[in-house]
Every structure is written in structure tokens, then in C-alpha cells.
Design an enzyme around this catalytic site. Structure first.
Site: not given
Ligand code: GLU
Length: 424
Positions: A68, A113-115
Site C-alpha cells: 500500500v 508505504a507498507k507491505g
């Protein structure tokens, strides 16, 4: 202000709602342009991928993965990669949003962001994790890149994971691209100081707060929830500085000893046995009990929403240094502030990790590497400066620490969005 949403998006989960609630408090306070505020409540993009891999037993399993990007007004998206059995799109979206505020607060030219992948890395072999990481990297390939979105480590991932991401991306491109990920091993473009950065940053800011509150660190009592990369390093450095670390825990519970724990011995033990209380260095304690211990410094360095409306009245620390992302709910925030507990909000307390990730990315792009001393000095400088800015805002606006920190970060992003304008 009453806000109406047209419909609930897929990422609408309790943790995401918590992040939005924090944002709305600040948005009202800053009297934000409603159009910009509306854009910031949602991520720029949220990618869901299905990752099929062959398990060691020969069967195929499909895991769900996410990446994201919340906002890229200030620069390329940046954020960790979380491997955990309970994550979902909403949590990753909230974490991406927090990365935007964090990077902006400490002045990095990066977005948020992050995943992650919903999996239990503890139950997977090295081969399975490698296949999972490589296929995940391939699936999110259109989204990531050193100028686009740069993954880093987070809960459940480490240097090895980052090396696999870097290698997979590089193989697709055809040459080595160290700037594609941060938190890599030093011999393939990682930065000195990165592995300890988050814990070290927690300690730098906590020491500054202790100094202001006249708390002598020598003998100060510390409790740490989480004994991973953040919690262990923070506990280790505070122990070296003379603090008495009276309790630490991991996902299976913890160990308590009023006389203080030997963090190095406990760490050695934890490599072989995940049940800390079996170490005989102290008494068994649950994660909830640890949070309610009487101590000077409490460091929640595990998962989100640990301190909430149910236990906030029972928290007895003087400084709450948030090593984890989102450990305190807005409801608890208010209760703790009213009770005079000094909160060092997550986006400041744990920003050391992404600050050194930023240094790593810069070093990779210029192919020139710095000394560890230089890196840690720069880290301290950025953190103390951000802390001072937060304190100025706290006093000027008469708000609590988290709101002040968020106001600074969010304002920087909003200003960038307004000057850039809406495309097309
Ligand atoms: N996972 C860390 C955080 O939450 C850092 C991520 C990174 O280095 O990109 O701040």
C-alpha cells in the site's frame, strides 16, 4: 465536524479507523482544506496479490500479500514489509499512513508505504520463506523501484528477506539495484547501524525525555513488550546505560525480575527457546501484566492497539516510549495524557529505523558509504531536532505530544500537496 463517507472501502478495519481518527483530530485542529483531507484519509493505491508457492511437503499454498502506498507528495514511497499471520489490508493501510506522517515529521524526502504477507514466518522453513519473498517481490514489481517505492524490514522480516527482495528485483532488471530495498546486509549495500537503528532511536529520544523530566537513567526501571529487533535493542542499550530492565516479553509472554534482567543472557537464551519465562531469570508474566507494571519507562515494541480503553487507567509508567507502530488507541491516549504520563509517540520514537533506511538508500544511490559514528550522530541530530519541534508545537498549540507530532508531519504533506496541485 461530522463526516460522511460514501461507502466503506476494503481497508476499513479497526486499526485503519484508529489511524483515521488520529488524522481527523489533527485535520480539525489544522483546519485542513477539506479536499486535501479527504485525499489523505485514503491511500494512493492498495495492491493485493496472491502468492502461490510450493511448500516443503510438495503441496501448493497461496498466501495473500499487500503493498500500500499512502502518499508520495514528498518523495518516493517508503515503508516496511510485515510477515504476520493476522495482518490484513486495513492494518497495512494504517501502517502506510503512519509511515507518511513519520517520514514527514523527521524531515525525510519520502512518502509513506507498507507491505506484507499474511503468513506465520515462525512456522515456515528458510526455503519456503525465500520462495514466498521472491514471488511476492515479482508480484509487486510494477509498484516498487528505487525512485518509486522502497521496501524495508518490519515485524517478521529481516536482513535476509531484504537481500532476497533486492536480488529478485535485480534479476528482473538485469543488474544489481541495491537502492530497491533497505535493511539489507552490509556486504550488499546495507548501511552500518541499520539493524540497531530503531531501538537506538527509541533510546536517544527516551534519554532526552528522562533528562527533561529529571529521571536518572541509572537504576531507572524499564519494561519492554516485544523482544525482537526493536525491543531487544532498546532493552540492551538501556541495560548498558545502567537502567534496570525489570521485564521483557515476546508473543508467548514474558519474564519479570524486580532486581533487573541480564539482557544479553536472556537474548542468548531466547535464540534457543522462545518461552522467555523458562529461562529461570525471573518470574513468568503475561503481556498484559507487563504493560501494567510500575516502572519509569514502558516500551511497547510489539503490535498495535496494546494500550487501549481497557487498560489505560492501569498503566503506571512515567514515560511511554512507543517502539511499535500504533500501540496506543486514541481513547487510551486521552486517559494517559490526563494522568500525566509522557508519551513519546510512535512516529517519533520508532523513526530511527526509517531514518537510517533513508541513509542506506542515499548511500546506495551515490555508491559511497559512511562510517557508523557519522551515521549515529546524524540519526541523533535528526531525532532530537524532531523532538524539540514537537515540544515547541505542544506548547504553542496546547495539544498533547501525538497531536503535535502529527500536526507537524501532516502539515508538511498538505503544503506539498497544495503547491503541487491536483493532477490532471
Ligand atoms: N518498519 C519500519 C517502520 O515502521 C521501517 C521501515 C523502513 O525502513 O522502510 O518505521
Amino acid at each position: 465536524m461530522v463526516r460522511e463517507r460514501r461507502e466503506k472501502p476494503e481497508y476499513h478495519t479497526p486499526i485503519y479507523e484508529m489511524a483515521v481518527r488520529q488524522f481527523d483530530i489533527v485535520s480539525d485542529r489544522l483546519d485542513l482544506d477539506p479536499n486535501v483531507a479527504e485525499r489523505l484519509r485514503s491511500p494512493k493505491c492498495a495492491f493485493i496479490v496472491n502468492i502461490p508457492i510450493k511448500m516443503d511437503n510438495g503441496r501448493l499454498s497461496v498466501f495473500q500479500g499487500y503493498r500500500v502506498q499512502h502518499n508520495i507528495a514528498l518523495g518516493p514511497a517508503k515503508g516496511g514489509t510485515r510477515y504476520h499471520q493476522d495482518i490484513n489490508l486495513g492494518e497495512i493501510t494504517a501502517l502506510a499512513m503512519w509511515m507518511s506522517w513519520k517520514c514527514a515529521l523527521v524531515g525525510l524526502p519520502l512518502g509513506g508505504a507498507k507491505g506484507g504477507i499474511r503468513c506465520n514466518p515462525r512456522e515456515m522453513s528458510r526455503g519456503e520463506l525465500q520462495r514466498l519473498t521472491r514471488r511476492y517481490t515479482t508480484e509487486i514489481f510494477p509498484l516498487i523501484g528505487p525512485e518509486r517505492d522502497i521496501p524495508g524490514p518490519d515485524v517478521g522480516t529481516d536482513e535476509q528477506t531484504m537481500a532476497w527482495i533486492m536480488d529478485t528485483y535485480s534479476m528482473q532488471i538485469g543488474y544489481s539495484v541495491p537502492g530497491i530495498a533497505t535493511g539489507k546486509p552490509v556486504n550488499i549495500g546495507g548501511s552500518l547501524g541499520r539493524s540497531e537503528a530503531t531501538g537506538r532511536g527509541v533510546v536517544y529520544v527516551t534519554s532526552e525525555v528522562a533528562r527533561i523530566l529529571n529521571i536518572n537513567l541509572d537504576g531507572a526501571e524499564v519494561a519492554v513488550q516485544g523482544f525482537g529487533n526493536v525491543g531487544y535493542v532498546a532493552a540492551k542499550i538501556l541495560h548498558e546505560m545502567g537502567c534496570r530492565v525489570i521485564a521483557v516479553s515476546n508473543s508467548l509472554g514474558g519474564v519479570f525480575n524486580k532486581k533487573g534482567l541480564d539482557i544479553n543472557k536472556l537474548h542468548e537464551f531466547s535464540k534457543k527457546n522462545h518461552i522467555l519465562s523458562e529461562s529461570k531469570y525471573g518470574d513468568r508474566i503475561t503481556n498484559l501484566e507487563l504493560l501494567e507494571l510500575e516502572c519509569d519507562i514502558l516500551i511497547p515494541a510489539a503490535l498495535s492497539a496494546q494500550i487501549n480503553g481497557d487498560n489505560a487507567t492501569k498503566i503506571k509508567c512515567r514515560i511511554l516510549a512507543e517502539g511499535a507502530n500504533g500501540p496506543t488507541t486514541p481513547e487510551a491516549d486521552q486517559i494517559l495524557t490526563d494522568r500525566g504520563i509522557f508519551i513519546i509517540p510512535d512516529i517519533l520514537a520508532n523513526s530511527g529505523g526509517v531514518i537510517i533506511s533513508y541513509f542506506e538508500w542515499v548511500q546506495d544511490l551515490q555508491n559511497f558509504f559512511w562510517k557508523e559514528k557519522e551515521i549515529n550522530e546524524k540519526l541523533k541530530d535528526i531525532l532530537i531536532n524532531a523532538f524539540n519541534n514537537m515540544m515547541i508545537m505542544t506548547k504553542k498549540e496546547k495539544v498533547e505530544n501525538r497531536t503535535a507530532a502529527l500536526m507537524i508531519g501532516i502539515k508538511k504533506i498538505v503544503d506539498a500537496m497544495l503547491i503541487r496541485g491536483l493532477y490532471p
